[in-house]
Design a protein around this motif. Sequence first.
Motif, short mmCIF file in Angstrom:
data_model
loop_
_atom_site.label_atom_id
_atom_site.label_comp_id
_atom_site.label_asym_id
_atom_site.label_seq_id
_atom_site.Cartn_x
_atom_site.Cartn_y
_atom_site.Cartn_z
N PRO A 66 0.83 -1.21 0.00
CA PRO A 66 0.00 0.00 0.00
C PRO A 66 0.86 1.25 0.00
O PRO A 66 1.96 1.28 0.56
N ALA A 67 0.35 2.30 -0.62
CA ALA A 67 1.08 3.56 -0.65
C ALA A 67 1.11 4.22 0.72
O ALA A 67 2.06 4.94 1.05
N GLU A 68 0.09 3.98 1.53
CA GLU A 68 -0.01 4.57 2.86
C GLU A 68 -0.33 3.47 3.88
O GLU A 68 -1.16 2.60 3.61
N PRO A 69 0.30 3.51 5.06
CA PRO A 69 -0.09 2.54 6.08
C PRO A 69 -1.45 2.87 6.66
O PRO A 69 -1.90 4.03 6.61
N GLU A 70 -2.13 1.84 7.17
CA GLU A 70 -3.37 2.06 7.90
C GLU A 70 -3.09 1.91 9.38
O GLU A 70 -2.00 1.48 9.79
N VAL A 71 -4.05 2.28 10.20
CA VAL A 71 -3.91 2.11 11.64
C VAL A 71 -4.78 0.94 12.07
O VAL A 71 -5.98 0.88 11.74
N ILE A 72 -4.19 -0.01 12.79
CA ILE A 72 -4.94 -1.13 13.35
C ILE A 72 -4.80 -1.10 14.86
O ILE A 72 -3.82 -0.57 15.40
N GLY A 73 -5.77 -1.68 15.56
CA GLY A 73 -5.77 -1.65 17.00
C GLY A 73 -5.76 -3.03 17.62
O GLY A 73 -6.32 -3.99 17.05
N THR A 74 -5.12 -3.15 18.77
CA THR A 74 -5.24 -4.32 19.63
C THR A 74 -5.94 -3.88 20.91
O THR A 74 -6.39 -2.75 21.02
N GLN A 75 -5.99 -4.76 21.88
CA GLN A 75 -6.60 -4.40 23.15
C GLN A 75 -5.80 -3.33 23.89
O GLN A 75 -6.34 -2.63 24.75
#
Length: 401
Positions: A269-278
């Motif tokens: 991907p050209a841009e990272p995404e934000v992912i979440g954990t606990q």
Amino acid sequence: MSSPAPARPRPEHVPGDLLAAYLPGSFFHRSPRGTLLADGVHTVVPGGPDGPGGPGDAAAATLAAVAEAGHPDPVVVGAIGFAPDAPRSLLVPALVRRAEPGAGPGRPVRVPEPPGGPWSVHHVPDPQEYADGVRQALDLIDAGGLEKVVLARALELTSQAPVSVPNLLTRLVLADPGAYAFAADVTEPGDPALRTLVGASPELLVSREGDTVVANPLAGSTPRSDDEDENEARVAALRVSAKDRAEHALVADQVVAVLREFCTEVDAPAEPEVIGTQTMWHLSSRITGRLADPSMSALHLAHALHPTPAVCGVPLPAARDAIRGIEPSDRGYYSGMTGWVDADGDGEWVLAIRSAEVCDRTVRLFAGAGVVAGSDPESEVAETRAKFRTMLRAIAVEAVA
């Protein structure tokens, strides 16, 4: 002429049943791809000096031999430590059971009692010494020759009673259903005390299914808040943070460069995404490729990628030297990898982070943070504190510094 290998058994179980069936000494791996539970030892994958293919060659040779001998479902499972000379625990189990994702609930899985306690806690090193280590790393970066290094610290917890690994694993699985949950026997040969690597990693090192390869590096992080408005602000700040985006690019670019050696095409991907954990928010890039050589197994690819800058640094030799010089204790299996590979070369390997080694009454857990130009020592202490929360919540220990 050898007879063709028998067809791979189809999953006949559901995830909850496999989790309930886990016993200390078993191998457990749960991911969005499915759940695998392995028991017994059919054949140990030999160690010793690695050739160019590393443990992937040893695993492939072992799988070919046991398939030729008539094993109905040859799979290598286990874990490999962080350092080049670290121990590894790889074997072909006697019995493998699988469950596909979404295969049904099976028996209800309730949150079990905490796995031990009361607890005493020892810091290795203490938070201030860790902050001083970050300052040492920043001096090395300022001097040139080092762009990033990941520094870890440990907590050693001792319970008044033996620690229940099944309870700990179950609590990790139920707390974060999206994580890569694992438990692997990493007992040293000849040691009568069972030692288990157990955790819930957010990070896929690499998977292979047919000619499709997927890696999902994470780098650039911020702690999760209990307040949703604050979470929105933290996610927004992480998306535009120059320091975190630069740190993430170092990792993603390296993963892409390695995969291009083995793939006819690589898509990032050209841009990272934000992912979440606990407990955390991470910048994430899901990178896919089309494998050129079918003899390159998932473990070959994992060995080529490891250690990524997400757990070591850039450039690799300088980062390893910094880790050896600054960290006061050996990481063992922390920030190594754990997973499985089958006779077709398919498999899945995840980074052994948000993890602990459990032996009798002791639990040794690590957390690390990436140090780059612009890093703040106290912020890195706070990041490791937040990352410890995954395991501490499962152990039912109040937050520690």
